[in-house]
Scaffold this motif. Structure first.
Motif, short mmCIF file in Angstrom:
data_model
loop_
_atom_site.label_atom_id
_atom_site.label_comp_id
_atom_site.label_asym_id
_atom_site.label_seq_id
_atom_site.Cartn_x
_atom_site.Cartn_y
_atom_site.Cartn_z
N TYR A 134 0.82 -1.22 0.00
CA TYR A 134 0.00 0.00 0.00
C TYR A 134 0.85 1.27 0.00
O TYR A 134 0.61 2.19 -0.78
N PRO A 191 1.68 7.55 4.58
CA PRO A 191 1.26 7.21 5.94
C PRO A 191 0.56 8.39 6.59
O PRO A 191 0.92 9.53 6.37
N SER A 192 -0.47 8.10 7.37
CA SER A 192 -1.22 9.19 8.00
C SER A 192 -0.42 9.84 9.11
O SER A 192 -0.62 10.99 9.44
N LEU A 231 -5.36 -8.04 -1.59
CA LEU A 231 -5.36 -8.46 -0.17
C LEU A 231 -4.72 -9.81 0.10
O LEU A 231 -3.95 -9.95 1.05
N ASP A 289 -1.55 1.96 9.07
CA ASP A 289 -2.84 2.52 8.68
C ASP A 289 -3.83 1.46 8.21
O ASP A 289 -5.02 1.74 8.08
N PHE A 290 -3.35 0.28 7.93
CA PHE A 290 -4.21 -0.74 7.34
C PHE A 290 -4.49 -1.89 8.30
O PHE A 290 -4.98 -2.94 7.90
N ARG A 291 -4.15 -1.67 9.57
CA ARG A 291 -4.31 -2.74 10.55
C ARG A 291 -5.77 -3.11 10.76
O ARG A 291 -6.06 -4.22 11.17
N ARG A 292 -6.67 -2.18 10.44
CA ARG A 292 -8.09 -2.43 10.73
C ARG A 292 -8.67 -3.53 9.86
O ARG A 292 -9.58 -4.23 10.28
N PHE A 293 -8.21 -3.64 8.65
CA PHE A 293 -8.79 -4.68 7.79
C PHE A 293 -7.78 -5.75 7.43
O PHE A 293 -8.02 -6.58 6.55
N THR A 344 -11.31 -8.85 11.83
CA THR A 344 -12.73 -8.76 11.52
C THR A 344 -13.46 -7.83 12.48
O THR A 344 -14.64 -7.59 12.34
N SER A 345 -12.74 -7.36 13.47
CA SER A 345 -13.43 -6.52 14.45
C SER A 345 -13.44 -5.07 13.99
O SER A 345 -12.47 -4.57 13.44
N ALA A 346 -14.55 -4.42 14.23
CA ALA A 346 -14.67 -3.03 13.83
C ALA A 346 -13.89 -2.16 14.81
O ALA A 346 -13.84 -2.44 15.99
N PRO A 347 -13.26 -1.11 14.31
CA PRO A 347 -12.50 -0.24 15.20
C PRO A 347 -13.39 0.65 16.04
O PRO A 347 -14.52 0.96 15.67
N GLY A 362 -10.71 5.96 15.75
CA GLY A 362 -9.99 5.39 14.62
C GLY A 362 -9.17 4.30 15.06
O GLY A 362 -8.34 3.75 15.23
#
Lengths: 790, 387
Positions: free
Chosen positions: B32, B40-41, B356, B372-376, B380-383, B387
């Motif tokens: 990414y 990166p954010s 992916l 920044d991409f650890r969430r998906f 499977t858990s929503a953040p 954020g």
């Protein structure tokens, strides 16, 4: 170190492709020409110019003993530069290793010692911009800040904020009237985004053409105002230590002229590819570098493929190169001209059609490099009667039928048993996919890749997308839709709005254009519907509500600042399209780029503040103005180059400009799917009555710059015709095996056909020069300008 | 039958830090950030790294040109920047920092906070005043761009596919010390440390120097931790290989990594160090009974920060790496393996059309924490907000 013949011999021994297919005589002349005088290579499409350039670099190293670090090879795009560098390195190292072995075996320590000093990696290759950045950086004195190069989006942002808004130029009627005069197309400068874009382009042109602004501003109040904008813009860039691409090149030119470039002062060879798309500033850089270093100069290009006039490219520079160079540097610099005309890309019938298309127009011939040669079909399979398929045409009464039949044809080839063309005398041509082939072997090219018309009607690319999607085939066409109009983008940015300003209170106090306001409202609606659908992995509603309330569930206090970009990346958790889809990546990069561009010029650096009083709302207002509005009004453009390559199972749709330098086995060229009538609004794209915005702007500055007069040799309408002819010459010459022209029956009917240059209509008023025949009437004796209808 | 369109021929270019180390950190994150050019954010590490390299380079240029004596003052430009700043001398570290900060800001990179910015200045100030006086006289060239080309390794790719090139290009940037300057400075602290570690060093040779705006990594990594100790050694060995490819270059016999964070450790750094000493996972501990030993072991979170001797700080900051052909061969083999993985992933992505599942998600816990991409990423858990 080697003689020409020794180099040839070792290349043929060491590199498999040269064992079977050595260079033709012209290529060999180009590669082995003496370093002096300069070499001017006029190379038609598919004639192997990258091969020639790469081998010429190796010849300069291994025969002429030039050191690699003193050789500069530049080209127009990063992809082309990468391809050239790859060839130089791959062949260079193969050659190096073969020679090393030979010298070791023969015990020739003198040559071996010479050889091991050669470091092929040290050859400088790149676009002129990348090289300029590198050279400026390495010649920087201590304590001097290296300027940062900004992209187009950042340039537009600075233009808007510091050169237009600060002096209220966006409300100045005199300025707008003048800009509309020199930009008569597409609503001129009436829309704010157009005004900003026009002013930014003009600022760059001032630098590229070396326009004397004092002279220009004497032309009237409009010219004065525009000059002031240019000055404000460049002053602001300087104060921020930023350079746009044209100023970057100008800085390099100034450094060369003041001899402040020790790292390239001893350049031994300069090779310039795609010279036909150079602008005046670039030409001056090349000339002055040669003057400074006495470098061997090799220039390659093809005026018939010059299609970047809108970026300042001046084909007239190329067409008159031989004279311009010797006038600038002296008669001893008069170049040796070599023509490459053997085409190794396409079948004979495609080559013949291209030759016919580029030579049939008498008026155009005077604009070309003198004494150009016809292309000769020289590809291995070019004359094979089984594969030398006639050029095909698919024309239908309406675009729906065209999209349906085209998608079926493509599905037959790439998902079915192939497509058969039955011609006269019971002959057939069978078009089937190669082993391991896929949709990526084809491309649809057009003047534009837009999926909607300016009146928001579905165009061919969108219909094709829908037809193919029904069969499970994807399209890669990230430029096809306005970023703001893409549903997934709307959802993402709507979610952003719902997080930052959930009730739209801040938004309601800002004054947007009605179009922007509508877009923001649409995004919010899309986002709310999406939240209500409770997408996996669930919890989106809670997340957005917590953001809206600044309620840090399980985290203690809400942070005092939070990067906008991190919120964007978090939101894509619920939008898999942005995680994995190739088009999704392109759109996500555009949004991220807009955020970063905003952070470099904004007060809050794209941070969302909390607990800082009035700054909290101000940080969100900044997001509206610097990120969301530029996406909504179309200022933010996509950059599909970030994808390393288009996945094989997608059908690529490209503008012809994007396809420059590429080749495909099957090329579909859209020559008129939009044209139902001879509508005057469409004439500029197919058979113009006058020039376009760029041509008019060129005329407006012609008397204020040295290069202006060269363009005036042809009037705006002639230049407009020339540019369309070149554009479709590039399109048609991309094809290796199958060339399919598509459009509407109204274009090819016998009575009052819609005039279309791409279909063989001549300046200034015709006549038609192509023949369209049904497949069963075609035989191999039909002339080159015959299109077989399917 | 139509031809099958091949990928454009390409000799891909890999940077040792920007590509190889990034991919080793995490394949998907690399895809990414590098593949799709997503910024990166929170470019905190990026800012700190570039700031450190940038200021050290500026400092060397100034030292080399006008040669001011150390110590150099450090008057930081206040944040946010006022309209006017009191005049400062050209070698003021605040002035050098301004130059680099301006460059980074124009690229959209800012420090995370004023605390992080002050910390960066504190560390660079120590680096310049503690390290530069002993390092700069030894340096023979700075920010030297080195590159080389290697055969493309064998790839695991779908049948019928082929790599996009027959070779790949490897690039890096390093500072270099020559043995000539080592001989000319026999009493130099770095020279003495080096000879202490490698007593048999002789002949003409070079030393590769690299700065890391990081703490000294543990010598042994535990599960879930990226093995930076090994990766950084491979990097130095590979720099040495790259230098071997350049004519007129002397053999590299030693690598020197300078961990600038060790000059001014944070509370987290100290906690980690204590833990690593207890687990025998670090190679430089204070000598039992020394003042540094008591300063460290008496410290607890919340107490005053320990005051270490300059000698101890420098020993923690300097890591010498034994460079010889066997190690170089091993390291470049490891780099080949990484390139093979990257190229293989790229071909798989090209064939499948998706990202992916084609790229490994192998980040260590500290890498994932700031990703920044650890969430998906296999999550499977929503953040939770924010954020």
């Amino acid at each position: 170190m080697l003689t020409d013949n020794e180099l040839i011999s070792i290349l043929q021994q060491a590199i498999p492709r040269f064992q079977q297919n050595w260079l033709n005589a012209e290529q060999e002349n180009a590669v082995f020409a003496s370093p002096f005088p300069p070499v001017f290579i006029v190379a038609g499409p598919g004639t192997g110019k990258t091969t020639v350039l790469a081998l010429r670099v190796l010849k300069l190293i291994f025969v002429d003993n030039f050191i690699p670090e003193s050789i500069i090879a530049t080209t127009f795009t990063r992809k082309a530069a990468s391809e050239l560098r790859s060839r130089i390195i791959s062949w260079g190292y193969t050659l190096y290793e073969a020679l090393k072995l030979q010298f070791l075996q023969s015990g020739n320590t003198t040559l071996l010692n010479h050889l091991i000093k050669i470091d092929i990696n040290k050859v400088r290759t790149g676009t002129l911009d990348s090289l300029a950045e590198e050279i400026i950086s390495e010649n920087r004195p201590p304590g001097q800040v290296t300027p940062v190069i900004i992209d187009e989006l950042a340039a537009l942002t600075i233009m808007k904020k510091y050169a237009i808004f600060t002096s209220s130029m966006h409300t100045n009627a005199t300025l707008r009237t003048y800009l509309n005069q020199i930009n008569p197309e597409f609503g001129g400068a009436n829309a704010l985004s157009s005004l900003i874009s026009i002013c930014t382009s003009f600022s760059q042109r001032v630098v590229q053409d070396d326009i004397n602004l004092t002279t220009f501003s004497q032309g009237g109040i409009g010219q004065q105002l525009l000059s002031q904008i240019v000055l404000d813009y460049s002053t602001r860039l300087s104060s921020l230590n930023l350079l746009d691409y044209s100023m970057l090149e100008k800085t390099l030119l100034n450094m060369i002229r003041s001899n402040q470039v020790p790292s390239i002062a001893n350049t031994q060879a300069l090779l310039v590819d795609e010279f036909q798309d150079s602008n005046y500033l670039q030409e001056q850089i090349y000339f002055d570098l040669c003057s400074l270093s006495n470098a061997s100069l090799t220039v390659v290009g093809d005026d018939d493929q010059s299609i970047y006039r809108f970026r300042g490219a001046t084909v007239e520079i190329f067409a008159d190169f031989e004279n311009r160079l010797s006038q600038h540097l002296g008669q001893q610099w008069r170049p040796l001209r070599i023509n490459l005309h053997e085409n190794y890309r396409s079948t004979e019938r495609i080559v013949n059609l291209c030759n016919h298309f580029i030579t049939m127009e008498p008026d155009y011939q005077t604009a070309r490099v003198p004494n150009k040669m016809h292309l000769t079909a020289s590809a291995n399979n070019a004359h094979n009667p089984l594969t030398n398929v006639p050029v095909l045409g698919m024309f239908r009464d309406n675009v729906t039928d065209l999209a349906r039949d085209l998608s079926q044809l493509l599905l037959d080839i790439f998902r079915g048993n192939g497509y058969t063309v039955n011609v006269a005398n019971n002959r057939t041509f069978s078009i089937t996919m190669g082993q391991g082939g896929d949709f990526g072997d084809a491309v649809l090219l057009g003047r534009t890749a837009n999926e909607f018309s300016s009146t928001n009607k579905a165009r061919l690319p969108l219909m094709l997308r829908n037809y193919l999607a029904a069969s499970g085939v994807g399209i890669f066409n990230p430029r096809g839709r306005q970023l703001a109009a893409i549903e997934e983008v709307g959802i993402l940015l709507g979610l952003l709005l719902e997080c930052l300003d959930p009730n739209g209170i801040i938004q309601s106090n800002l004054r947007f254009t009605s179009a922007v306001q509508q877009t923001l409202t649409r995004w919010r609606t899309l986002a709310r519907d999406f939240i209500n659908s409770n997408p996996p992995p669930q919890g989106l509603g809670q997340f957005v509500a917590d953001w809206g309330n600044r309620f840090a569930r399980n985290m203690g206090n809400w942070p005092p600042e939070w990067p906008l970009l991190e919120l964007v990346f978090t939101l894509i958790t619920w939008l898999p399209f942005f995680q994995s889809d190739p088009e999704g990546q392109v759109y996500l990069e555009s949004i991220a780029r807009a955020t970063v561009a905003a952070s470099s010029v904004s007060t809050y650096g794209s941070m969302i503040l909390n607990g800082r009083g009035n700054n909290d709302a101000a940080s969100i207002r900044e997001v509206y103005w610097e990120v969301l509005v530029p996406v909504a009004d179309g200022t933010v453009k996509v950059n599909e180059d970030i994808m390393p390559f288009v996945p094989r199972n997608y059908l690529p749709i490209m503008t012809i400009h994007q396809a420059k330098g590429l080749e495909f086995p099957l090329v579909v060229v859209d020559v008129g799917s939009d044209y139902q009538t001879n509508h005057r609004m469409q004439r500029p794209f197919r058979f113009p009555d006058s020039g376009n915005n760029v041509h008019h702007t060129e005329d407006a500055v012609a008397t204020c710059c040295l290069v202006g007069q060269a363009r005036l040799l042809r009037n705006v309408r002639q230049r407009s015709f020339d540019d369309i002819r070149r554009l479709f010459f590039v399109a048609k010459s991309r094809s290796q095996s199958i060339l399919l022209l598509i459009g509407r029956n109204q274009q090819i009917r016998n009575v009052n056909p819609i005039p279309t240059i791409a279909l063989g209509d001549l300046y200034p008023n015709g006549p038609r020069n192509y023949d369209f025949v049904d497949a069963n009437q075609w035989s191999s004796t039909c002339p080159a300008n015959t299109i077989v209808l399917i | 039958m139509l031809e099958v369109r091949q990928l454009p021929f390409e000799v891909p270019k890999y940077s040792l830090i920007g590509d190889i180390l990034s991919f080793q950190r995490c394949g998907l994150q690399y895809r990414y950030y590098s593949g799709s050019s997503l910024p990166p954010s929170r470019p905190v590490q990026l800012w700190t790294g570039e700031f450190t390299h940038g200021v050290m380079e500026e400092a060397f240029l100034v030292w080399n040109t006008i040669g001011p004596i150390f110590p150099w003052p450090c008057n930081i430009t206040p944040w946010p920047t006022p309209n006017s700043v009191a005049p400062r001398i050209p070698n003021d570290i605040g002035v050098l920092g301004d130059i680099v900060e301006a460059r980074l800001l124009a690229k959209g990179m800012r420090p995370r906070s004023s605390i992080a910015r002050n910390m960066a200045y504190e560390r660079i100030s120590k680096a310049i005043n503690l390290i530069a006086p002993i390092l700069f006289p030894l340096i023979t060239s700075t920010e030297e761009r080195i590159s080389g080309t290697r055969q493309m390794p064998n790839l695991t790719i779908p049948l019928g596919q082929r790599p996009r090139g027959d070779r790949y290009e490897l690039t890096g940037v390093a500072d270099v010390i020559s043995s000539v300057s080592i001989t000319a400075n026999p009493t130099n602290f770095i020279v003495n440390m080096m000879l202490e570690e490698f007593p048999s060093l002789n002949g003409t040779f070079d030393v590769i120097v690299d700065y890391k705006a990081a703490r000294r990594p543990p010598t042994v990594s535990i599960p879930g931790e990226t093995p930076y100790w090994a990766y950084q050694e491979w990097q130095i060995q590979t720099y040495s290989w790259l230098r071997q490819q350049q004519h007129n270059s002397h053999p590299v016999k030693v690598g020197l990594i300078i961990y600038t964070n060790e000059l001014s450790p944070s509370k987290d750094d100290l906690s980690e160090l204590l833990s690593e000493i207890r687990q025998s996972r670090t190679d430089v501990s204070p000598i039992r009974g020394s003042s540094d030993y008591y300063e460290l072991f008496r410290w607890a979170p919340g107490a005053r920060m320990p005051i270490f001797s300059g000698d101890y700080l420098l020993r923690r900051a300097f890591r010498f790496i034994d460079v010889h052909q066997q190690n170089i061969n091993h390291a470049v083999q490891m780099i080949d393996n990484v390139v093979a993985q990257i190229e293989g992933c790229a071909v798989q992505e090209n064939c499948s059309g998706t990202i992916l599942n084609q790229w490994p998600t192998n980040g260590g816990s500290s890498d994932c924490a700031s990703c920044d991409f650890r969430r998906f990423c296999k999550s499977t858990s929503a953040p939770n907000a924010p954020g």
